[in-house]
Design an enzyme around this catalytic site. Structure first.
Site: not given
Ligand code: ACO
Length: 376
Positions: A313, A255
């Protein structure tokens, strides 16, 4: 990227709001002054929307008239039905149909009063989603029933049958839990649109577009696919390892704001547990809980410096599926709830407005001279 750019506006404060407060470190969500756990255990969707729009809970009389007011605004016209039928016939996703339906929400009843428009938009979203779904299934739409509450009426319009009390309670908990959540992407989108002194229908329409993406509201469909696969294969460890080693993200985890478990995940997991107990599908819920434990442990090893915990989610998927919402409508059902937050934010923005207009650091070329087209 230069240091003064805050990609994704991370950590940038752009507004004051009295609607909800998200504490990402403590894992707390407060809506209209109440912890989300308090609301999810007690409130109906209509009560929480009143709370957002008016800043306090309604009295019994106010609640009766608010419910009646929303119920009276549920109908959609034949023109809108035709658009939804066409969207269904062409196999467009529910969120595309919803975007078109919300855009038409001010047809036949526009008064120019944005507070009234907010009620109209909130009231028609379930009708739009259910009507689209009935066409997708080759069935006739089901007219809304004014005597049913918001949650029960949505389920009724989807199936044409009186929903069970257990299903209504499960859906109600979901609708109350996700109604507002600070400046998430779709809410910020809605506020940005109305900040030009545009209108609530335009704000909500744009918000639907923002909610559609898998990084925001589009995650629970893939979460359910994942959980059903694990339930059949019975091996969460391999699935999690293969996903992470393949460089993919585990849906339902991570998140932007929370560094601990999303408090909404706790509320929805409890609601889902209650729903599944005695449903004949309690084993599926056990798989869900086992998967969460395995995934959280693997994510901690995969990214030791970045806490990646369960988000809202993850439990949305089993809860909505359990109460009878088809996976194709998960994101649209998120909108059924979140439209309460979007419209309240639009009204809050309009009440004390400054146009949203950030800046970008230019990284393109400069000093070019013009070459006539025949010489290029
Ligand atoms: N699984 C594996 N790795 C992850 C995940 C995940 N679910 N989420 C983040 N990471 C990793 C990223 O790959 C990144 O790694 P890197 O630095 O090596 O590139 C690091 O953790 C940081 O991730 P960001 O993308 O910078 O985090 P951000 O705050 O931008 O994104 C988000 C948050 C979009 C929710 C992300 O965690 C994600 O894509 N989760 C999966 C999709 C999801 O569950 N979406 C629903 C969100 S809740 C809502 O909106 C109601």
């Amino acid at each position: 990227m230069s240091d003064d750019v805050r990609a994704g506006l991370e950590g940038v404060t752009v507004a004051e709001t009295s609607l909800s407060r998200v504490d990402g470190e403590a894992g707390e969500l407060v809506v209209g002054g109440y912890p989300v756990e308090e609301l999810a255990g007690n409130a109906t969707y209509e009560e929480v929307v009143f709370l957002l729009l008016e800043g306090r809970l309604p009295t019994a009389d106010e609640l009766d008239s608010f419910r009646a007011d929303l119920a009276a605004r549920r109908e959609i016209g034949e023109e809108v039905r035709n658009v939804l039928r066409r969207a269904a016939d062409e196999g467009l996703p529910a969120m595309d149909a919803l975007r078109m339906g919300v855009a038409a929400a001010n047809l036949g009843g526009e008064t120019g009063d944005e507070r009234e428009t907010a009620s109209r938009v909130i009231a028609v979203v379930p009708t739009v989603v259910a009507t689209y779904w009935r066409y997708r299934e080759g069935l006739a739409p089901v007219d809304p029933r004014p005597e049913l509450g918001h949650a029960a009426n949505y389920l009724f319009m989807l199936t044409g049958e009186q929903p069970t009390e257990r299903a209504v309670r499960g859906l109600e908990s979901y609708l109350v839990t996700v109604v507002d959540h600070g400046l998430n992407a779709s809410t910020f989108t809605a506020r940005t649109v109305v900040s030009t002194e545009s209108d609530v229908v335009s704000g909500a329409t744009a918000a639907v577009g923002a909610l559609k993406g898998p990084l925001h509201g589009g995650a629970p469909g893939p979460v359910l696919d994942m959980l059903r696969e694990i339930h059949e294969r019975g091996d969460p460890g391999t699935y999690v390892r293969e996903t992470l080693e393949g460089g993919e993200r585990l849906m339902g985890f991570g998140h932007r704001v929370y560094r601990v478990r999303d408090p909404r995940a706790a509320v929805l997991s409890e609601a889902a547990e209650q729903f599944y107990a005695g449903s004949g599908q309690a084993e599926f819920f056990e798989t869900v809980e086992r998967f969460e434990r395995v995934a959280v442990k693997a994510l901690a090893e995969h990214k030791p410096d970045r806490p990646l915990e369960t988000n809202v989610e993850f439990y949305t998927a089993p809860l909505l599926w359990g109460v009878g919402v088809p996976p194709e409508l998960f994101t649209a059902t998120f909108a059924v709830s979140r439209v309460g937050g979007w419209t309240a934010h639009c009204l809050e923005q309009l009440a004390d407005n400054r146009i949203v207009r950030p800046v970008a650091t230019y990284t393109g070329p400069t000093g070019r001279t013009w070459t006539p087209v025949e010489e290029r």
